[in-house]
Design an enzyme around this catalytic site. Structure first.
Site, PDB file in Angstrom:
ATOM      1  N   PRO A  21      61.972 -81.698  57.445  1.00 23.61           N
ATOM      2  CA  PRO A  21      63.767 -82.861  56.714  1.00 23.61           C
ATOM      3  C   PRO A  21      63.859 -80.984  56.577  1.00 23.61           C
ATOM      4  CG  PRO A  21      61.966 -83.082  55.232  1.00 23.61           C
ATOM      5  CD  PRO A  21      61.145 -81.988  55.802  1.00 23.61           C
ATOM      6  N   CYS A 105      63.822 -78.412  46.789  1.00 24.01           N
ATOM      7  CA  CYS A 105      65.635 -78.385  47.556  1.00 24.01           C
ATOM      8  C   CYS A 105      66.032 -77.621  46.185  1.00 24.01           C
ATOM      9  CB  CYS A 105      66.280 -79.791  48.046  1.00 24.01           C
ATOM     10  SG  CYS A 105      67.627 -79.870  48.013  1.00 24.01           S
ATOM     11  N   ASN A 211      54.316 -74.046  54.072  1.00 21.81           N
ATOM     12  CA  ASN A 211      55.973 -74.260  54.572  1.00 21.81           C
ATOM     13  C   ASN A 211      55.953 -72.620  54.850  1.00 21.81           C
ATOM     14  OD1 ASN A 211      58.523 -74.492  54.015  1.00 21.81           O
ATOM     15  ND2 ASN A 211      58.155 -75.628  56.127  1.00 21.81           N
ATOM     16  N   ARG A 236      63.608 -73.256  59.840  1.00 12.33           N
ATOM     17  CA  ARG A 236      64.432 -72.549  60.587  1.00 12.33           C
ATOM     18  C   ARG A 236      64.589 -72.482  61.688  1.00 12.33           C
ATOM     19  NH1 ARG A 236      65.169 -67.816  57.043  1.00 12.33           N
ATOM     20  NH2 ARG A 236      62.155 -68.289  56.830  1.00 12.33           N
TER      21      ARG A 236
HETATM   22  C1  LIG Z   1      69.785 -75.795  56.742  1.00 10.96           C
HETATM   23  C2  LIG Z   1      68.453 -76.421  55.896  1.00 10.96           C
HETATM   24  C3  LIG Z   1      68.356 -77.057  55.686  1.00 10.96           C
HETATM   25  C4  LIG Z   1      66.960 -77.566  55.054  1.00 10.96           C
HETATM   26  N1  LIG Z   1      66.948 -79.035  54.370  1.00 10.96           N
HETATM   27  C5  LIG Z   1      65.445 -79.920  53.686  1.00 10.96           C
HETATM   28  C6  LIG Z   1      65.964 -80.695  53.329  1.00 10.96           C
HETATM   29  O1  LIG Z   1      66.434 -81.766  53.970  1.00 10.96           O
HETATM   30  N2  LIG Z   1      64.383 -81.828  52.920  1.00 10.96           N
HETATM   31  C7  LIG Z   1      63.199 -80.189  52.201  1.00 10.96           C
HETATM   32  O2  LIG Z   1      62.494 -80.323  52.441  1.00 10.96           O
HETATM   33  N3  LIG Z   1      63.515 -78.951  52.767  1.00 10.96           N
HETATM   34  C8  LIG Z   1      64.768 -78.193  53.334  1.00 10.96           C
HETATM   35  N4  LIG Z   1      65.214 -76.961  54.366  1.00 10.96           N
HETATM   36  C9  LIG Z   1      64.014 -76.339  53.909  1.00 10.96           C
HETATM   37  C10 LIG Z   1      62.344 -76.310  54.827  1.00 10.96           C
HETATM   38  O3  LIG Z   1      62.703 -77.193  55.182  1.00 10.96           O
HETATM   39  C11 LIG Z   1      61.795 -75.059  54.196  1.00 10.96           C
HETATM   40  O4  LIG Z   1      61.257 -75.374  53.549  1.00 10.96           O
HETATM   41  C12 LIG Z   1      62.760 -73.135  54.475  1.00 10.96           C
HETATM   42  O5  LIG Z   1      63.613 -73.122  54.686  1.00 10.96           O
HETATM   43  C13 LIG Z   1      61.220 -72.806  54.838  1.00 10.96           C
HETATM   44  O6  LIG Z   1      60.319 -72.479  55.486  1.00 10.96           O
HETATM   45  P1  LIG Z   1      61.245 -71.217  57.248  1.00 10.96           P
HETATM   46  O7  LIG Z   1      61.156 -70.502  56.270  1.00 10.96           O
HETATM   47  O8  LIG Z   1      60.653 -71.537  57.553  1.00 10.96           O
HETATM   48  O9  LIG Z   1      62.686 -71.603  57.349  1.00 10.96           O
HETATM   49  C14 LIG Z   1      66.431 -76.952  54.346  1.00 10.96           C
HETATM   50  C15 LIG Z   1      66.541 -75.520  55.045  1.00 10.96           C
HETATM   51  C16 LIG Z   1      67.924 -75.118  56.118  1.00 10.96           C
HETATM   52  C17 LIG Z   1      67.728 -74.078  57.072  1.00 10.96           C
END
Ligand SMILES: Cc1cc2nc3c(=O)[nH]c(=O)nc-3n(C[C@H](O)[C@H](O)[C@H](O)COP(=O)(O)O)c2cc1C
Length: 371
Positions: A21, A105, A211, A236
């Protein structure tokens, strides 16, 4: 590996690559594109439980589902176990196939109001929230959390005990603490420790998901191998690159041709217009997606400047078509020989600042993420 079906409670997922999400990002249009390119499960952006209980108009709009979305998850967070459990009950009745509770979050406003990462400091509240939510739904229930609030307060095993011990069907661990930003690499051994613990304490089958920093097949495969996760959740890595799902499923690097790229970008715009209409607000929402889509091409900078000014979806379409015409049809994205079109791992979005990390980009936080 990633194309093996995965049993999540009563739900059979066709594969093991989940789209996280993402506040301000995972609307119907983006979810449809990711699902078409192979995402095994997608989620609505995080909702605030109070906004759900008040039937906030903006929040209800975010619950929209396209008929093609056969399996769809939703995520909520909130302050009290009762408030989150009431939201879960409503979202269950609304027809979502699986419900996730956000306990990771890091956005100040969310944490300040007791949601997201604030849970990580309050194990009793984690336990009570999961217990009450469990009582409200028979559908697969999951929690997405971080390793702890800070490096000094890393308590993933306690967190896991409270989540798994109260009946969650799935746990997703983002391998950073609340205090870490994206410059800190994801901590795979600590994810492993959390997931191993989950399997040890679970009284039934628990789906374990890793994740963080999943940007391509190599990083996804490393996540699975080093953490022992059953599936990966992509965040991302999917921004402007929905082809990542096909890459993970096939194990083959995806470098779409100009023609394939334009086809997907234009389809995204079609879906966006179907959902949000042709108006200035709707057009502005597409800017960030289109800007992410332009990474990995030469002369992308010039296009990005123009995209930042679009005020209609028609203009956006014209810019995508014009750009597609400016390069040969069979030109491939991320051509390493081309200066200015570096590999996917070098995309500027991977160096997002803490604002974007929280889904708090130029357009501000998703309206109902705030109490
Ligand atoms: C633009 C954006 C919005 C995000 N919104 C949520 C969210 O609504 N719920 C959630 O559990 N994590 C949210 N995250 C966190 C991501 O799901 C994830 O845990 C975090 O980016 C680490 O993963 P990555 O290093 O692969 O990006 C968000 C991240 C980004 C960049």
């Amino acid at each position: 590996m990633f194309n093996q079906p995965l049993q999540l409670g009563t739900l059979t997922l066709p594969g093991r690559v989940l789209l996280a999400p993402l506040a301000g990002v995972t609307d119907v249009a983006f979810r449809r594109i990711c699902a078409e390119l192979g995402a095994s499960l997608t989620y609505v952006e995080m909702l605030n439980s109070t906004a759900v209980s008040c039937r906030n108009k903006q929040t209800l709009k975010m619950l929209a589902r396209d008929p093609t979305e056969k399996i769809l998850g939703v995520q909520a967070t909130g302050r009290t176990p009762e408030s989150v459990a009431n939201a879960v009950e409503f979202l269950d009745a609304h027809g979502f196939d699986t419900i996730d509770i956000n306990m990771g979050c890091p956005v100040r406003k969310i944490v300040g109001s007791g949601g997201g990462s604030a849970f990580l400091k309050d194990i009793k509240r984690i336990a009570e929230t999961v217990k009450q939510c469990r009582a409200k739904t028979a559908k697969p229930l999951s929690v997405k959390c971080r390793l702890g609030f800070s490096r000094e307060e890393m308590n993933i095993e306690e967190i896991v005990d409270a989540i798994v011990g109260n009946g969650a069907d799935m746990i997703t661990i983002h391998g950073r603490t609340r205090a870490c930003d994206y410059s800190v690499p994801v901590d795979l051994p600590m994810i492993r420790r959390g997931l191993d613990r989950a399997r040890t304490v679970a009284k039934k089958r628990i789906v374990c998901v890793g994740n963080g920093d999943v940007m391509d097949f190599e990083s996804a495969e490393k996540m699975m191998r080093e953490t022992g996760s059953d599936a990966v959740m992509v965040s991302r890595g999917a921004l402007g690159n929905p082809w990542i799902f096909r890459e993970l499923l096939t194990g083959e690097r995806q470098r779409p041709t100009m023609e394939e790229w334009a086809d997907v970008a234009l389809r995204h715009l079609d879906y966006h217009e179907q959902c949000h209409g042709e108006n200035i607000h709707s057009a502005r929402q597409t800017r960030k997606h289109l800007i992410w889509y332009t990474c990995g091409f030469p002369r992308g900078n010039r296009l990005r400047e123009k995209l930042n000014t679009i005020e209609t979806i028609a203009q956006a379409r014209e810019l995508v078509r014009e750009f597609a015409r400016s390069l040969p049809k069979n030109y491939r994205r991320y051509d390493e020989n081309e200066p200015g079109a570096k590999g996917a791992a070098h995309d500027p979005k991977h160096d997002m600042d803490r604002q974007l990390d929280r889904g708090v980009g130029a357009e501000g936080i998703a309206p109902d993420a705030v109490e």
